[in-house]
Design an enzyme around this catalytic site. Structure first.
Site, PDB file in Angstrom:
ATOM      1  CD  GLU A 163      -2.705  -1.065   2.904  1.00  0.00           C
ATOM      2  OE1 GLU A 163      -1.938  -0.231   3.365  1.00  0.00           O
ATOM      3  OE2 GLU A 163      -2.828  -2.344   3.715  1.00  0.00           O
TER       4      GLU A 163
ATOM      5  CE  LYS B 136       5.597   4.882   6.298  1.00  0.00           C
ATOM      6  NZ  LYS B 136       5.325   6.090   7.489  1.00  0.00           N
TER       7      LYS B 136
ATOM      8  CG  ASP C  81       4.618  11.983   5.358  1.00  0.00           C
ATOM      9  OD1 ASP C  81       4.235  11.523   6.226  1.00  0.00           O
ATOM     10  OD2 ASP C  81       5.831  13.290   4.543  1.00  0.00           O
TER      11      ASP C  81
ATOM     12  CE1 TYR D 240      -2.402   2.659   8.957  1.00  0.00           C
ATOM     13  CE2 TYR D 240      -2.889   4.200   7.579  1.00  0.00           C
ATOM     14  CZ  TYR D 240      -2.712   3.837   9.062  1.00  0.00           C
ATOM     15  OH  TYR D 240      -2.291   4.535   9.878  1.00  0.00           O
TER      16      TYR D 240
ATOM     17  CE  LYS E 241       9.667   6.997   5.659  1.00  0.00           C
ATOM     18  NZ  LYS E 241       9.842   7.483   7.042  1.00  0.00           N
TER      19      LYS E 241
ATOM     20  CB  CYS F  63       8.210  49.411  -4.603  1.00  0.00           C
ATOM     21  SG  CYS F  63       8.304  48.899  -6.682  1.00  0.00           S
TER      22      CYS F  63
ATOM     23  CB  CYS G 214       8.212  52.564  -8.954  1.00  0.00           C
ATOM     24  SG  CYS G 214       6.934  52.025  -7.533  1.00  0.00           S
TER      25      CYS G 214
ATOM     26  CB  CYS H 271       4.519  48.090  -5.258  1.00  0.00           C
ATOM     27  SG  CYS H 271       4.546  49.523  -5.575  1.00  0.00           S
TER      28      CYS H 271
ATOM     29  CB  CYS I  14       4.777  49.566  -9.845  1.00  0.00           C
ATOM     30  SG  CYS I  14       6.310  49.024  -8.887  1.00  0.00           S
TER      31      CYS I  14
HETATM   32  S1  IVH Z   1      -0.173   0.410   8.630  1.00  0.00           S
HETATM   33  C1  IVH Z   1       1.501  -1.924  10.830  1.00  0.00           C
HETATM   34  N1  IVH Z   1      -0.146   0.845   6.961  1.00  0.00           N
HETATM   35  O1  IVH Z   1       2.911   5.418   9.103  1.00  0.00           O
HETATM   36  C2  IVH Z   1       0.479  -1.555  11.829  1.00  0.00           C
HETATM   37  N2  IVH Z   1       0.543   2.919   8.071  1.00  0.00           N
HETATM   38  O2  IVH Z   1       5.238   4.503  10.289  1.00  0.00           O
HETATM   39  C3  IVH Z   1       1.241   0.469  11.093  1.00  0.00           C
HETATM   40  N3  IVH Z   1       1.415   4.923   7.102  1.00  0.00           N
HETATM   41  O3  IVH Z   1       1.509   5.161  11.811  1.00  0.00           O
HETATM   42  C4  IVH Z   1       0.580   1.154  10.323  1.00  0.00           C
HETATM   43  N4  IVH Z   1      -0.105   5.300   5.305  1.00  0.00           N
HETATM   44  O4  IVH Z   1       0.826   7.126  10.128  1.00  0.00           O
HETATM   45  C5  IVH Z   1       0.228   1.475   7.616  1.00  0.00           C
HETATM   46  N5  IVH Z   1      -1.515   2.153   4.070  1.00  0.00           N
HETATM   47  C6  IVH Z   1      -0.116   2.438   6.127  1.00  0.00           C
HETATM   48  C7  IVH Z   1       0.122   3.441   5.846  1.00  0.00           C
HETATM   49  C8  IVH Z   1       0.898   4.042   6.972  1.00  0.00           C
HETATM   50  C9  IVH Z   1       0.526   5.696   6.118  1.00  0.00           C
HETATM   51  C10 IVH Z   1       1.432   5.534   8.713  1.00  0.00           C
HETATM   52  C11 IVH Z   1       0.378   5.618  10.059  1.00  0.00           C
HETATM   53  C12 IVH Z   1       1.301   4.760  10.873  1.00  0.00           C
HETATM   54  C13 IVH Z   1       3.290   5.265  10.372  1.00  0.00           C
HETATM   55  C14 IVH Z   1       4.013   3.974  10.449  1.00  0.00           C
END
Ligand code: IVH
Length: 686
Positions: free
Chosen positions: A115, A117, A119, A235, A323, A417, A420, A435, A441
């Protein structure tokens, strides 16, 4: 006693609204217009106001219910919210796999769910008998904060679980207890818009989408959170009663069937090599995502195997985060230059020692505004962290304070400015210094010329920043209308402008007089009036004169024009200089009315909806869009089942994948052009 009718209608409206919310926020596939949605919402509000006894907390009108809180109560997680171990290379990923195989034994059949990840921020949503009763932050994993009131305002979080009309016919019953875990996040475009809004309001802008999401969730007043475009992806599950899952994949399908947004890009694989391939693919696709992802999560699918593998500290052995390389870089801020924009807004930019950042050399980065620099105490000569999100221009996050050597200079924002010399002004509550020498200007005039000649406006090829600067510095051009008075002699001293090139530019200027009114409206550079609004205005008012004299009420009544754009148009034409400019442009012979004889346009594409993605070999995005529109077609931003064609160029975004999933027809530029009668045929047709 309540008559049965309102009870029935209230229930019906709630179902309808929930369904449309679901289509809009979860499926990304709206079935009705915003206006139609508003009508339903209004009717429900009115009914609930007339019959308060029918009001329930999970009515879609009750997303913002709670008054501002003084603090957030603590919530203990019955099951800890885990974290994830990291893999920073493919070697790390293989090492993780080897350990899993070692622990489970060679013969164990493995399956993996991968999946994106996202942010954002992890949250836990508790549903009892299908109703959202509590929402909490992750906190330290053991104990988080109760932010139920704020989470309720997120439209993609269901207040009531769906009794699955859209799901499979064998849809599961609603479990007695279901804790859903997932990520709250902001899309990049929404983040940019939010920052622009905060900045204009003189408020602190967030450094990245994650911080913006965190700040929004921490608001004490849920009505503020409700104005933040937060989204949710589910998730995982936490505690459950009345339902059990055998696998992660099954969990995701189940959550989807209950109405939760589940990432469409999650995949299940049985071969680890495929997992690695997918991770590689994702690394490349990262830049095209609508949201910020910092990696992909690889999970062992089978729940029993998960239990067998267990957890070390906070990190489950059954999952790992692969990552992406950081999109941040550190470099030295050499100096700060301020630019004067078209409307006089002064924006500071950092000039940097060149640095590589996800494959591009970065030399400049945005500093947003004066407060941004002051709040972060960014000094000249500082080492600063810069960041790029999506394809947005990089910006400075802040100084690396421990790398200071002592000769860094605090920055004082200019008071006058740079172009001018006029004293800068700042309106109450605004972040931006301006300005006020509007219309005179020279820097503003140059910016306005650049905008006027740009492709979405009058599209005059051959005039750019350098030419504009020269014309302005020589006093030949004081506003955009003066471009139409230019003669061949005026180019005499311009480097690289031979007879032929001058003739071409003059011809391009002449040609631009024929552009439709909407392009002229874009070209005038009215704040908040871009291509779409300009089209609506041109179509509605039909002439520049009528537009100039329109009242705020008349403007707001135009479909597609909101109060902000309406106020901006009125404000623009209140200035005498702008009215004079409009008259000058008319006198120069530009098209200042929509020509109704020409309005008998081609209707070849009527009823067809197009989505554009990627770079096309010849046409710009705007050109392709106006071509489609001029033949009666519609251009939208999101691919849905109703889309007729997705037109793809080079490096298409996720829209192509979506088109393929939904089975929508895909065209390239040539394919698009083939749908349209050739220009000659059109000429004779007129
Ligand atoms: S699983 C194993 N799935 O990543 C249980 N986490 O570094 C941990 N996160 O706190 C969560 N997308 O905030 C999981 N598809 C995803 C995710 C995900 C983002 C974040 C989540 C978690 C952090 C762990």
């Amino acid at each position: 006693m309540t008559p049965p009718e309102p009870t029935h209608r209230v229930a019906e409206l709630r179902n309808l609204i929930n369904e449309h919310n679901y289509r809009y926020y979860v499926l990304d596939d709206p079935a009705i217009s915003d206006a139609e949605y508003d009508v339903l919402m209004r009717e429900l509000c009115d009914l609930e106001a007339a019959h308060p006894n029918l009001l329930t907390p999970d009515s879609p009108t009750q997303r913002v219910g709670a008054p501002p809180a003084s603090h957030f109560a603590k919530v203990r997680h019955e099951q800890p919210m885990l974290s994830l171990g990291n893999a920073f290379s493919e070697a790390d990923l293989y090492a993780w796999h080897e350990r899993v195989v070692r622990l489970l034994g060679n013969e164990a059949p493995l399956a993996f769910v991968v999946e994106p990840k996202i942010d954002g921020l992890a949250v836990a949503l508790m549903y009892r008998q299908g109703h959202l009763v509590q929402g909490a932050t992750r906190g330290d994993g053991e104990e988080g904060e109760d932010i139920t009131a704020n989470l309720r305002t997120i439209q993609s979080i269901p207040l009531t679980l769906r009794a699955a009309p859209l799901a499979a016919p064998s849809a599961p019953a609603i479990p007695e207890v279901l804790e859903v875990r997932g990520e709250v996040y902001l899309r990049l475009a929404d983040f940019d818009a939010l920052n622009a809004r905060l900045s204009a309001a003189g408020e602190r802008v967030a450094a990245n989408p994650r911080n913006a999401a965190a700040g929004s969730l921490r608001q004490k007043d849920p009505s503020i959170t409700s104005q933040r475009p937060l989204r949710f992806f589910a998730y995982a599950t936490g505690v459950t009663r009345g339902v059990q899952f055998r696998s992660q994949w099954e969990t995701l399908q189940f959550l989807r069937s209950l109405g939760f947004p589940v990432n469409q890009d999650a995949r299940r694989f049985e071969q680890f090599a495929e997992v690695v391939g997918f991770c590689r693919e994702w690394m490349a696709r990262r830049e095209q995502l609508a949201y910020e992802a910092d990696g992909v999560v690889v999970k062992i699918d089978d729940r029993y195997q998960q239990a067998e593998l267990g957890v070390v500290g906070r990190d489950p052995r059954w999952a790992i985060a692969y990552k992406f390389p950081a999109r941040e870089a550190v470099t030295r801020l050499v100096t700060i230059v301020v630019n004067v924009g078209r409307t006089g807004v002064i924006t500071p930019n950092a000039e940097l020692e060149p640095v590589e950042l996800s494959g591009v050399t970065v030399r400049n980065a945005s500093l947003h505004n004066a407060d941004y620099i002051a709040q972060r105490d960014i000094r000249l000569g500082d080492y600063v962290t810069i960041k790029r999100a999506g394809d947005v221009i990089p910006y400075v996050i802040g100084p690396v304070v421990n790398r200071r050597v002592g000769d860094e200079q605090p920055y004082s924002f200019p008071t006058h400015c740079p172009a001018c010399g006029t004293a800068l002004e700042r309106e109450e509550g605004e972040a931006a210094w301006r300005c006020p020498n509007f219309g005179i200007c020279p820097a503003q005039v140059v910016r306005r010329i650049e905008h006027f000649v740009s492709r979405t406006a009058l599209d005059i090829v051959g005039i750019g920043e350098r030419q504009a600067e020269l014309f302005v510095s020589k006093g030949m051009v004081t506003d955009v209308a003066d471009l139409y008075a230019l003669r061949a002699e005026d180019f005499a001293e311009m480097e690289g402008f031979g007879t032929r090139r001058v003739a071409n530019v003059l011809e391009a200027i002449e040609q631009s007089k024929q552009r439709p009114l909407e392009r002229l409206v874009v070209g005038m550079g009215i704040r908040y009036v871009g291509t779409v609004a300009a089209q609506a205005l041109a179509r509605h008012f039909g002439s520049l004169e009528r537009l100039m004299d329109a009242s705020k009420e008349e403007l707001e009544a135009v479909d597609g024009i909101g109060p902000v754009a309406a106020a901006s148009v009125v404000d623009f034409f209140r200035h005498e200089a702008n009215r004079t400019l409009a008259h000058k442009l008319k006198a120069a012979g530009l098209t200042v009315a929509t020509d109704t004889t020409h309005a008998a346009r081609s209707t070849t594409l009527e009823g067809q909806t197009f989505v554009l993605t990627g770079t096309m070999p010849n046409l710009s995005r705007e050109q392709a869009a106006s071509l489609i529109q001029s033949h009666g077609g519609k251009v939208t931003g999101t691919v849905s089942k109703k889309t007729s064609f997705v037109v793809v160029g080079e490096s298409p975004g996720s829209k192509l994948a979506r088109a393929q999933t939904l089975g929508v027809a895909v065209l390239d530029e040539a394919g698009l052009l083939a749908l349209i009668p050739p220009p000659e045929a059109e000429e004779t047709g007129k």
